[in-house]
Write an enzyme that holds these catalytic residues in place. Structure first.
Site, PDB file in Angstrom:
ATOM      1  NE  ARG A   1      81.577  58.037  56.417  1.00 41.62           N
ATOM      2  CZ  ARG A   1      80.839  57.581  57.418  1.00 41.62           C
ATOM      3  NH1 ARG A   1      80.442  58.409  58.372  1.00 41.62           N
ATOM      4  NH2 ARG A   1      80.506  56.310  57.495  1.00 41.62           N
TER       5      ARG A   1
ATOM      6  CB  THR B   1      77.205  55.098  55.639  1.00 42.15           C
ATOM      7  OG1 THR B   1      76.152  55.247  54.677  1.00 42.15           O
ATOM      8  CG2 THR B   1      78.530  55.385  54.969  1.00 42.15           C
TER       9      THR B   1
ATOM     10  CB  ILE C   1      76.421  63.842  49.570  1.00 41.47           C
ATOM     11  CG1 ILE C   1      76.586  63.905  48.038  1.00 41.47           C
ATOM     12  CG2 ILE C   1      76.582  65.231  50.197  1.00 41.47           C
ATOM     13  CD1 ILE C   1      75.447  64.579  47.316  1.00 41.47           C
TER      14      ILE C   1
ATOM     15  CB  CYS D   1      73.442  57.288  59.908  1.00 44.42           C
ATOM     16  SG  CYS D   1      74.112  57.531  58.247  1.00 44.42           S
TER      17      CYS D   1
END
Length: 244
Positions: free
Chosen positions: A95, A100, A184, A201
């Protein structure tokens, strides 16, 4: 479209175009995992579903999961941002984005949607995901929004200092042949201390929050219900699937 990874900051103004399908299109399958899902297994399942959607042999899917505690590294991840490499398993992810955390109490929504049939526009897709999260949080009386120069959804925290904002949701997607996957992560009630093993992030100087941290007591089932209603308002109808 070539296989690509995308994680973008969308403009604040809502685009005029919509991500909804036309009348008569099949509803999006809506599945909720009944147990914690191993990350590698989740990626393998997404890869298979994306291939089937591209071939026209499967419907679109939104898959809601929780993972055991782990860190994922997106395509832009910097090694220096992994502060505790031995704390939890670390997975290299296709991704977009950087490091994260995923774990219990966080609702991860993986979206396998066909942008060929919707709008082949990654920026519009990400903007609509942001609207989806913002609208979901508004249903719990949480005012959240975009942050200039940063990905994800943020909440102002004047109680923590002037200009302080905490991140409540992350966005990281991949697009292959205009079919999306990954998605998400919304913090409902995770162990926020687990984020301390990374620079979330790649952004330092700001914090991480959750519904529970903001004083909102909501079950995962309640959050899922609101997520579904908010999704349907933006993307169109869904149909229930058996737990995966």
């Amino acid at each position: 479209m070539r296989d690509s990874a995308s994680e973008l900051t969308a403009p604040a103004a809502s685009p005029a175009r919509s991500m909804r399908l036309g009348a008569g299109a099949p509803p999006v399958e809506w599945a909720i995992a009944g147990a914690k899902v191993d990350y590698d297994a989740a990626v393998a399942a997404m890869e298979a579903r994306v291939a089937a959607i591209s071939e026209g042999t499967a419907d679109e899917l939104v898959w809601l999961v929780e993972h055991p505690p782990l860190y994922t590294a997106g395509t832009s991840a910097r090694e220096a941002d992994l502060l505790a490499p031995d704390r939890f398993p670390v997975y290299r992810s296709g991704r977009g984005g950087q490091y994260t955390y995923h774990g219990p109490g966080q609702r991860v929504a993986y979206l396998m949607l066909d942008l060929n049939r919707r709008q082949p526009d990654v920026r519009l897709f990400v903007h609509t995901l942001e609207d989806w999260i913002i609208n979901t949080l508004a249903a719990f009386n949480v005012t959240a929004g975009r942050r200039q120069g940063a990905v994800g959804i943020w909440v102002k925290r004047p109680d923590k200092g002037l200009g302080r904002e905490d991140k409540i949701a992350a966005i990281g997607i991949r697009v292959r042949r205009w079919v999306t996957f990954h998605g998400i992560a919304l913090n409902v009630d995770p162990a926020l201390e687990h984020f301390s093993g990374i620079v979330p992030c790649g952004i330092s100087g700001q914090g991480v929050t959750s519904l529970a941290d903001l004083g909102i007591i909501a079950s995962m089932e309640e959050v899922d219900s609101v997520l579904r209603s908010a999704f349907e308002a933006l993307f169109g109808p869904t149909r229930s699937s058996a737990a995966s």
